[in-house]
Write an enzyme that holds these catalytic residues in place. Sequence first.
Site, PDB file in Angstrom:
ATOM      1  N   ARG A   1       0.861  -1.177   0.000  1.00 50.06           N
ATOM      2  CA  ARG A   1       0.000   0.000   0.000  1.00 50.06           C
ATOM      3  C   ARG A   1       0.900   1.230   0.000  1.00 50.06           C
ATOM      4  O   ARG A   1       2.040   1.172   0.466  1.00 50.06           O
ATOM      5  CB  ARG A   1      -0.908   0.012   1.230  1.00 50.06           C
ATOM      6  CG  ARG A   1      -1.824  -1.201   1.353  1.00 50.06           C
ATOM      7  CD  ARG A   1      -2.652  -1.125   2.635  1.00 50.06           C
ATOM      8  NE  ARG A   1      -3.573  -2.249   2.763  1.00 50.06           N
ATOM      9  CZ  ARG A   1      -3.320  -3.366   3.431  1.00 50.06           C
ATOM     10  NH1 ARG A   1      -2.141  -3.510   4.047  1.00 50.06           N
ATOM     11  NH2 ARG A   1      -4.208  -4.338   3.500  1.00 50.06           N
TER      12      ARG A   1
ATOM     13  N   LYS B   1      -2.087  -2.134   7.768  1.00 43.92           N
ATOM     14  CA  LYS B   1      -3.268  -1.585   8.435  1.00 43.92           C
ATOM     15  C   LYS B   1      -3.385  -2.138   9.851  1.00 43.92           C
ATOM     16  O   LYS B   1      -3.150  -3.312  10.087  1.00 43.92           O
ATOM     17  CB  LYS B   1      -4.531  -1.941   7.649  1.00 43.92           C
ATOM     18  CG  LYS B   1      -4.720  -1.134   6.375  1.00 43.92           C
ATOM     19  CD  LYS B   1      -6.062  -1.475   5.732  1.00 43.92           C
ATOM     20  CE  LYS B   1      -6.323  -0.601   4.521  1.00 43.92           C
ATOM     21  NZ  LYS B   1      -7.624  -0.916   3.882  1.00 43.92           N
TER      22      LYS B   1
ATOM     23  N   HIS C   1      -2.173   1.814  -5.926  1.00 42.69           N
ATOM     24  CA  HIS C   1      -2.998   0.652  -5.597  1.00 42.69           C
ATOM     25  C   HIS C   1      -3.237  -0.213  -6.827  1.00 42.69           C
ATOM     26  O   HIS C   1      -3.428  -1.430  -6.715  1.00 42.69           O
ATOM     27  CB  HIS C   1      -4.327   1.105  -4.990  1.00 42.69           C
ATOM     28  CG  HIS C   1      -4.841   0.164  -3.948  1.00 42.69           C
ATOM     29  ND1 HIS C   1      -4.280   0.039  -2.697  1.00 42.69           N
ATOM     30  CD2 HIS C   1      -5.853  -0.736  -3.982  1.00 42.69           C
ATOM     31  CE1 HIS C   1      -4.929  -0.868  -2.001  1.00 42.69           C
ATOM     32  NE2 HIS C   1      -5.890  -1.361  -2.767  1.00 42.69           N
TER      33      HIS C   1
ATOM     34  N   ARG D   1      -0.594  -2.718  -7.015  1.00 45.38           N
ATOM     35  CA  ARG D   1      -0.898  -3.795  -6.060  1.00 45.38           C
ATOM     36  C   ARG D   1      -1.877  -4.788  -6.695  1.00 45.38           C
ATOM     37  O   ARG D   1      -1.719  -6.003  -6.575  1.00 45.38           O
ATOM     38  CB  ARG D   1      -1.473  -3.146  -4.807  1.00 45.38           C
ATOM     39  CG  ARG D   1      -1.849  -4.062  -3.660  1.00 45.38           C
ATOM     40  CD  ARG D   1      -2.181  -3.156  -2.471  1.00 45.38           C
ATOM     41  NE  ARG D   1      -3.053  -3.785  -1.499  1.00 45.38           N
ATOM     42  CZ  ARG D   1      -2.633  -4.511  -0.460  1.00 45.38           C
ATOM     43  NH1 ARG D   1      -1.342  -4.724  -0.293  1.00 45.38           N
ATOM     44  NH2 ARG D   1      -3.487  -5.016   0.404  1.00 45.38           N
TER      45      ARG D   1
ATOM     46  N   HIS E   1      -4.224  -9.013   3.509  1.00 44.39           N
ATOM     47  CA  HIS E   1      -5.676  -8.961   3.633  1.00 44.39           C
ATOM     48  C   HIS E   1      -6.116  -9.746   4.868  1.00 44.39           C
ATOM     49  O   HIS E   1      -5.683 -10.885   5.072  1.00 44.39           O
ATOM     50  CB  HIS E   1      -6.351  -9.567   2.407  1.00 44.39           C
ATOM     51  CG  HIS E   1      -6.295  -8.688   1.196  1.00 44.39           C
ATOM     52  ND1 HIS E   1      -6.448  -9.167  -0.090  1.00 44.39           N
ATOM     53  CD2 HIS E   1      -6.115  -7.343   1.065  1.00 44.39           C
ATOM     54  CE1 HIS E   1      -6.363  -8.174  -0.950  1.00 44.39           C
ATOM     55  NE2 HIS E   1      -6.154  -7.057  -0.273  1.00 44.39           N
TER      56      HIS E   1
ATOM     57  N   TYR F   1      -9.474 -10.845  -7.111  1.00 46.52           N
ATOM     58  CA  TYR F   1      -8.472 -11.015  -8.164  1.00 46.52           C
ATOM     59  C   TYR F   1      -8.675 -12.303  -8.944  1.00 46.52           C
ATOM     60  O   TYR F   1      -8.270 -12.392 -10.094  1.00 46.52           O
ATOM     61  CB  TYR F   1      -7.068 -10.957  -7.559  1.00 46.52           C
ATOM     62  CG  TYR F   1      -6.831  -9.654  -6.851  1.00 46.52           C
ATOM     63  CD1 TYR F   1      -6.764  -8.469  -7.565  1.00 46.52           C
ATOM     64  CD2 TYR F   1      -6.735  -9.598  -5.467  1.00 46.52           C
ATOM     65  CE1 TYR F   1      -6.583  -7.253  -6.916  1.00 46.52           C
ATOM     66  CE2 TYR F   1      -6.557  -8.393  -4.815  1.00 46.52           C
ATOM     67  CZ  TYR F   1      -6.480  -7.226  -5.540  1.00 46.52           C
ATOM     68  OH  TYR F   1      -6.323  -6.029  -4.905  1.00 46.52           O
TER      69      TYR F   1
END
Length: 301
Positions: free
Chosen positions: A154, A178, A247, A250, A273, A282
């Site tokens: 990120r 995160k 992003h 990514r 994630h 994806y």
Amino acid sequence: MQASTAWGEHLHWERNLAEHTRRAYAGDLDDLATWAARHGVGAWGEVDHRLLRAWLADLHRRGAERATMARRATAARMFFRWAQTRGYTRANPASALEAPRTDRALPPTLERGAATDLFTHLEDAVAQATDPKTEAMAQRDLAMIEVLYSCGLRVAELCSLTPDQIDWDRDLLHVVGKGDKERSTPVGRPAERALQAWLGVRPRLAAAGVAEVFVGARGAAIDPRVVRRVVHAALAAIPEAPDLGPHGLRHAMATHLLEGGADLRSVQEMLGHASLATTQIYTHVTNERLREAFRQAHPRA
């Protein structure tokens, strides 16, 4: 409705949510409080399930996107579950509140050939630099984009990266993502070479005492907005490449890994994630590309 402030503190210190996530949930709760007050409800304990459903229905009439409505329903469920445990409400009126299903759009991605052209373009920019500062900036841009694409970082993770997070012996980056969650992601050889070359010229730009790997033109830690501008500008020079930000690189990394045979769990770990469902988007990208290839090539498609 004074519980709102305490809930904000809970999201920050106990849930450890990112600032933009906290702001979004706080805005959702403010919208609910304002709407409830207009309908004669001035305390959280007076809110019932019917009022919450009416609030979501009104959001829909006001033209709110499904994703926004889904997030606001999530915010309401989180808040009232917390409020009940803390004694602000006797019941949880949002326990059965259902969010509208969201249609997940397939993210645009970078084709493998366009990715090759991108890095050739960036390497040419380094070779064609006419002075030490320009060369350093070009080498920085190459290293940033290599790392974004190789490691699926990120933009905030890239901007906060420090040298002690690079494990040269094991070809890994130790990333703080995160919620301050840590993960390790492999670094490709081209990204390693670009990083080493950048660190060799970094003193030409970096101000004294700046710990972050990537710095801006004035020597401070690079701003995410600068990274976005660099990525957009680099992709604009590649014919037929989509207009992506960091992003998007990514997304490209995840898509290309899955196309190459990587398993979903490994990609989930590399991207950081929390849920496998987030990574599964994806697989839809790769499946759609397979279907398109089938439609174009198969005589009985």
